[in-house]
Motif scaffolding. Structure first.
Motif, PDB file in Angstrom:
ATOM      1  N   TRP A  39       2.434 -11.507  22.748  1.00  0.00           N
ATOM      2  CA  TRP A  39       2.849 -12.344  21.625  1.00  0.00           C
ATOM      3  C   TRP A  39       2.327 -11.724  20.344  1.00  0.00           C
ATOM      4  N   ALA A  40       3.159 -11.683  19.300  1.00  0.00           N
ATOM      5  CA  ALA A  40       2.793 -11.007  18.053  1.00  0.00           C
ATOM      6  C   ALA A  40       2.976 -11.941  16.875  1.00  0.00           C
ATOM      7  N   ARG A  41       2.137 -11.743  15.881  1.00  0.00           N
ATOM      8  CA  ARG A  41       2.239 -12.497  14.631  1.00  0.00           C
ATOM      9  C   ARG A  41       2.198 -11.493  13.466  1.00  0.00           C
ATOM     10  N   LEU A  42       3.179 -11.584  12.581  1.00  0.00           N
ATOM     11  CA  LEU A  42       3.221 -10.709  11.415  1.00  0.00           C
ATOM     12  C   LEU A  42       2.190 -11.178  10.395  1.00  0.00           C
ATOM     13  N   MET A  43       1.297 -10.272  10.011  1.00  0.00           N
ATOM     14  CA  MET A  43       0.215 -10.617   9.092  1.00  0.00           C
ATOM     15  C   MET A  43       0.490 -10.157   7.657  1.00  0.00           C
ATOM     16  N   ARG A  44       0.937  -8.908   7.506  1.00  0.00           N
ATOM     17  CA  ARG A  44       1.157  -8.396   6.150  1.00  0.00           C
ATOM     18  C   ARG A  44       2.234  -7.321   6.159  1.00  0.00           C
ATOM     19  N   ARG A  45       2.782  -7.095   4.973  1.00  0.00           N
ATOM     20  CA  ARG A  45       3.687  -5.976   4.718  1.00  0.00           C
ATOM     21  C   ARG A  45       3.068  -5.099   3.636  1.00  0.00           C
ATOM     22  N   CYS A  46       2.974  -3.802   3.932  1.00  0.00           N
ATOM     23  CA  CYS A  46       2.361  -2.864   2.999  1.00  0.00           C
ATOM     24  C   CYS A  46       3.365  -1.776   2.655  1.00  0.00           C
ATOM     25  N   LEU A  47       3.136  -1.140   1.523  1.00  0.00           N
ATOM     26  CA  LEU A  47       4.039  -0.105   1.021  1.00  0.00           C
ATOM     27  C   LEU A  47       3.283   1.205   0.900  1.00  0.00           C
ATOM     28  N   LEU A  48       3.757   2.216   1.633  1.00  0.00           N
ATOM     29  CA  LEU A  48       3.166   3.548   1.552  1.00  0.00           C
ATOM     30  C   LEU A  48       3.664   4.256   0.298  1.00  0.00           C
ATOM     31  N   PRO A  49       2.864   5.129  -0.297  1.00  0.00           N
ATOM     32  CA  PRO A  49       3.287   5.820  -1.524  1.00  0.00           C
ATOM     33  C   PRO A  49       4.460   6.746  -1.256  1.00  0.00           C
ATOM     34  N   PRO A  50       5.309   6.971  -2.245  1.00  0.00           N
ATOM     35  CA  PRO A  50       6.494   7.822  -2.044  1.00  0.00           C
ATOM     36  C   PRO A  50       6.115   9.263  -1.730  1.00  0.00           C
ATOM     37  N   CYS A  51       6.743   9.825  -0.726  1.00  0.00           N
ATOM     38  CA  CYS A  51       6.601  11.233  -0.375  1.00  0.00           C
ATOM     39  C   CYS A  51       7.700  11.580   0.612  1.00  0.00           C
ATOM     40  N   LYS A  52       7.808  12.830   0.963  1.00  0.00           N
ATOM     41  CA  LYS A  52       8.886  13.268   1.840  1.00  0.00           C
ATOM     42  C   LYS A  52       8.687  12.745   3.255  1.00  0.00           C
ATOM     43  N   GLN A  53       7.455  12.803   3.754  1.00  0.00           N
ATOM     44  CA  GLN A  53       7.140  12.337   5.109  1.00  0.00           C
ATOM     45  C   GLN A  53       6.337  11.049   4.974  1.00  0.00           C
ATOM     46  N   ARG A  54       7.043   9.928   5.017  1.00  0.00           N
ATOM     47  CA  ARG A  54       6.473   8.650   4.595  1.00  0.00           C
ATOM     48  C   ARG A  54       6.265   7.733   5.800  1.00  0.00           C
ATOM     49  N   TRP A  55       5.334   8.107   6.657  1.00  0.00           N
ATOM     50  CA  TRP A  55       5.018   7.218   7.765  1.00  0.00           C
ATOM     51  C   TRP A  55       3.539   7.331   8.134  1.00  0.00           C
ATOM     52  N   LEU A  56       3.093   6.328   8.865  1.00  0.00           N
ATOM     53  CA  LEU A  56       1.680   6.177   9.202  1.00  0.00           C
ATOM     54  C   LEU A  56       1.325   7.041  10.407  1.00  0.00           C
ATOM     55  N   CYS A 115       8.904 -12.669  15.150  1.00  0.00           N
ATOM     56  CA  CYS A 115       8.075 -12.796  13.953  1.00  0.00           C
ATOM     57  C   CYS A 115       8.615 -11.988  12.791  1.00  0.00           C
ATOM     58  N   LEU A 116       9.653 -11.178  13.032  1.00  0.00           N
ATOM     59  CA  LEU A 116      10.186 -10.333  11.971  1.00  0.00           C
ATOM     60  C   LEU A 116      11.409 -10.931  11.288  1.00  0.00           C
ATOM     61  N   LEU A 117      11.831 -12.134  11.722  1.00  0.00           N
ATOM     62  CA  LEU A 117      13.035 -12.713  11.144  1.00  0.00           C
ATOM     63  C   LEU A 117      12.858 -13.055   9.676  1.00  0.00           C
ATOM     64  N   HIS A 118      11.660 -13.478   9.309  1.00  0.00           N
ATOM     65  CA  HIS A 118      11.410 -13.896   7.925  1.00  0.00           C
ATOM     66  C   HIS A 118      10.361 -13.003   7.257  1.00  0.00           C
ATOM     67  N   LYS A 119      10.385 -11.721   7.586  1.00  0.00           N
ATOM     68  CA  LYS A 119       9.358 -10.837   7.036  1.00  0.00           C
ATOM     69  C   LYS A 119       9.495 -10.674   5.523  1.00  0.00           C
ATOM     70  N   GLU A 120      10.707 -10.880   4.972  1.00  0.00           N
ATOM     71  CA  GLU A 120      10.874 -10.730   3.530  1.00  0.00           C
ATOM     72  C   GLU A 120      10.101 -11.781   2.749  1.00  0.00           C
ATOM     73  N   ALA A 121       9.663 -12.855   3.443  1.00  0.00           N
ATOM     74  CA  ALA A 121       8.866 -13.870   2.749  1.00  0.00           C
ATOM     75  C   ALA A 121       7.487 -13.357   2.372  1.00  0.00           C
ATOM     76  N   LEU A 122       7.044 -12.309   3.053  1.00  0.00           N
ATOM     77  CA  LEU A 122       5.755 -11.699   2.708  1.00  0.00           C
ATOM     78  C   LEU A 122       5.968 -10.632   1.636  1.00  0.00           C
ATOM     79  N   PRO A 123       5.173 -10.613   0.604  1.00  0.00           N
ATOM     80  CA  PRO A 123       5.332  -9.586  -0.435  1.00  0.00           C
ATOM     81  C   PRO A 123       4.842  -8.231   0.058  1.00  0.00           C
ATOM     82  N   LEU A 124       5.429  -7.166  -0.466  1.00  0.00           N
ATOM     83  CA  LEU A 124       4.973  -5.811  -0.166  1.00  0.00           C
ATOM     84  C   LEU A 124       3.722  -5.513  -0.992  1.00  0.00           C
ATOM     85  N   GLN A 125       2.655  -5.127  -0.311  1.00  0.00           N
ATOM     86  CA  GLN A 125       1.389  -4.870  -0.996  1.00  0.00           C
ATOM     87  C   GLN A 125       1.186  -3.374  -1.158  1.00  0.00           C
ATOM     88  N   SER A 126       0.867  -2.964  -2.366  1.00  0.00           N
ATOM     89  CA  SER A 126       0.561  -1.567  -2.659  1.00  0.00           C
ATOM     90  C   SER A 126      -0.897  -1.281  -2.335  1.00  0.00           C
TER      91      SER A 126
END
Length: 665
Positions: A39-56, A115-126
């Motif tokens: 079971w999963a719960r969405l806690m936050r949405r974060c934004l990675l800085p712009p670059c060519k290879q943009r993943w964690l 838990c991802l149906l309403h993920k847009e309700a969470l703001p993207l954090q820099s």
């Protein structure tokens, strides 16, 4: 996908970090109970800085401050907040309400919506802090928290030590464990205090011990596997990896150590320079002297030497140099320490230089630590670095051009004293360097901005410059910054660098730390002191305001001259005058590589002939008072200091380096 243990969660739960398109990163808390679906719960949405290879690529939760540290494929380190309210929109939809509600949910419920149906309700954090491209373009492989520090590894062959200041990441040091280990994957801290570096060296998986500087395990696996695991115990160790779709396992039983270290070495090759940082007082212990040594093995070592146990214990090893370390210099060598080190500590700026025209600058913080083996703790912060050929590395098509003087070496360093006086109200510190390409160079350091800039130079000597020594002359009209340089032809040149330093300070403030090097001009005075190279140089001010300049040469001779700044001419232009010259030919049977003026009438010299001689300076010249034989072959340098005894009597100590290290009194 990236899993990261979270301290606030129960044992059957963990945090899952998911990288999506456009740099979006989702943080989910996942619970898994035996026999039930996760079971999963969405806690936050974060934004990675712009670059060519943009993943964690990796992440870790900090035990303090409620923060999340992430590494990405571009080699950057990012700091995100992970506490506080995620926002009104998220709270109203019930997407996230903190980690405490995780246990109240029903993990076995199959009707629970995604838990991802309403993920847009969470703001993207820099991110709060970004260290862009810290590990180059090959990516960050792991992030680890240990003690009060953060450690990151990458495929650039380095791991870095960081700390958290407020809500900003600050790099303290860069470590390169061994040559050729470019693909570092992970760090492991052992209970006995060792740090293991796990990675791939060519086509082998290796486990490298930073304490013993050797491979503890080497598995020929083909190298560069992205899916692998390593586990060790006192009885056995195992390494598993996936190769061509097959799961491979290597396992071996623990073997007893066949070798025992009788006496640990400080360096792998000869020690070329040494400086004393100061003394740390530890209760129930004799005074502990802290030294810094530089070696031909491309490292510098901070060590503590106890007069009672006569044992040298390394505190920190500095491995940023790509060639030999030939010279060391200290700025403000004693004073109260900071950063939580207590009141009875040492704080200093350390400059190290050597081959490939490279200078490194560090902030050293040493204080007593009764819990450690050496009873002294040392924190090293890398401040700045400089290479003359840095511009060359950024040139395109450089393989078609001829590189100018690629073998330039720094032979000697000297910190210019008094540059923070009222005459120069600036945080810049200045450093003079003797160079093998025939130049005398002056650098400026702005510690707050971590900038080391070449500000002035002169090629007056037209041959290798072996030694430099800066000194300060105080007078009614203001202070004058003077410099003495010595070359391979036996000449001593004296410079007034007051105006170049003042002009450089103004230029650096105007252009924000970038400038074209100024000219030092012509020297004030040149003295032919020896028939060949000057290997040792020391300057001491007399009570009358004059200056004694002592030098030792390749031909075994010693030369002492007494200088005076001519009165009434310092404002229009400093004028030096030689009042007295004393020479002692054949004072030693070999090169004189160390010399110190202990008092105006006492001189100490050391030579490759392994003799330490005390001389008395009088009207008739230099008279030998005593000679002591020391045990260090191929003497490279000498450093001296004085200690006041209980009765007020001064006792002199010295440390010698070469093929070893020795301390005498």
């Amino acid at each position: 996908l990236c899993w990261a243990p979270r301290p606030e969660l129960p044992p059957d739960a963990a945090a899952l970090l998911v990288s999506g398109p456009d740099g979006e990163m989702l943080w989910l808390d996942v619970v898994h109970c035996p026999g039930q679906a996760p079971w999963a719960r969405l806690m936050r949405r974060c934004l990675l800085p712009p670059c060519k290879q943009r993943w964690l690529t990796c992440a870790a939760f900090l035990p303090q401050g409620g923060l999340l540290v992430c590494g990405d494929r571009r080699g950057s380190l990012l700091l995100f907040p992970c506490c506080g309210s995620p926002g009104p929109a998220a709270e109203s939809t019930g997407i996230a309400d903190g980690g405490s509600s995780l246990l109240s949910a029903d993990p076995g419920s199959e009707s629970q919506p995604s838990c991802l149906l309403h993920k847009e309700a969470l703001p993207l954090q820099s991110p709060l802090s970004v260290l862009f491209g810290l590990h180059g373009k090959t990516g960050v492989t792991s992030v680890t928290c240990h003690g009060d520090y953060i450690y990151s590894t990458g495929r650039d062959g380095c791991y870095r030590q960081l700390r958290l200041r407020g809500q900003q990441l600050e790099v303290l040091r860069k470590h390169r464990p061994c040559k050729g280990l470019q693909w570092i994957e992970e760090l492991r801290f052992t209970p006995d205090g060792d740090l293991l570096v796990l990675g791939f060296h060519a086509d082998n998986f290796v486990v490298w011990s930073t304490r013993t500087s050797e491979n503890l395990l080497c598995v020929p696996c083909g190298g560069g596997h992205r899916s692998w695991s390593y586990c060790s115990s006192p009885l056995a160790e195992a390494f598993a990896f996936i190769k061509c779709g097959d799961v491979m396992l290597y396992r071996r039983e623990a073997e007893p150590g066949e070798q025992q270290v009788l006496l640990a070495s400080l360096h792998g090759r000869e020690i070329s320079c040494v400086r004393r940082l100061g003394t740390v007082e530890v209760p129930d212990h004799a005074a502990l002297n802290v030294f810094i040594t530089g070696s031909e093995d491309t490292t510098a070592c901070v060590l503590v030497l106890s007069e009672r146990s006569r044992a040298a214990v390394p505190l920190a090893r500095l491995s940023d140099h790509i060639s030999s370390v030939r010279a060391l210099a200290l700025a403000h060598p004693t004073g109260p320490s900071d950063e939580g080190f207590g009141d009875r500590g040492l704080s200093a700026l350390l400059f190290s230089a050597g081959g490939r025209a490279q200078i490194e600058c560090y902030r050293l913080l040493c204080a007593r630590d009764p819990a450690s083996e050496s009873t002294v703790a040392c924190q090293v912060i890398h401040v700045a670095s400089h290479r003359l050929d840095e511009y060359w590395e950024r040139k395109k098509n450089r393989h078609k051009l001829v590189k100018m003087d690629p073998e330039t070496r720094y032979m000697s360093l000297s910190v210019v004293p008094g540059t923070s006086s009222k005459q120069l109200p600036t945080p810049w510190k200045f450093l003079a360097a003797a160079c093998s390409d025939g130049s005398v160079r002056v650098f400026g350091l702005l510690e707050a901005a971590r900038k080391l800039v070449l500000v002035a130079e002169s090629f007056h000597h037209q041959r290798c410059v072996l030694k430099v020594e800066a000194f300060l002359h105080g007078q009614a009209g203001g202070e004058r910054h003077l410099l003495c340089s010595a070359a391979t032809d036996g000449s001593l040149a004296f410079w007034d660098i007051t105006s170049p330093i003042a002009d450089a300070t103004d230029a650096l403030h105007r252009v924000e730390g970038r400038m074209q090097p100024l000219a030092l001009g012509a020297p004030l005075l040149t003295v032919m002191a020896h028939s060949c190279g000057v290997n040792s140089l020391h300057i001491r001010q007399t009570p009358e305001g004059r200056y004694l300049v002592a030098s030792g040469s390749d031909d075994g001779s010693i030369h002492v001259c007494l200088l005076e700044v001519a009165p009434g001419e310092a404002r229009a232009g400093t004028c030096l005058r030689v009042l007295e010259r004393v020479a002692r030919p054949c004072a030693h049977a070999a090169h004189v590589t160390g010399i110190r003026l202990l008092r105006p009438d006492l001189l100490l010299s050391a030579s490759v002939d392994q003799r330490l001689t005390l001389w008395q300076r009088g009207p008739g010249g230099l008279d030998a008072l005593s000679t002591t034989f020391f045990h260090v072959p191929d003497l490279a340098e000498l450093d001296c200091w004085e200690v006041a005894e209980a009765g007020g009597e001064l006792r002199y100590y010295c440390v010698l380096c070469g093929q070893g290290l020795e301390m005498l009194q």
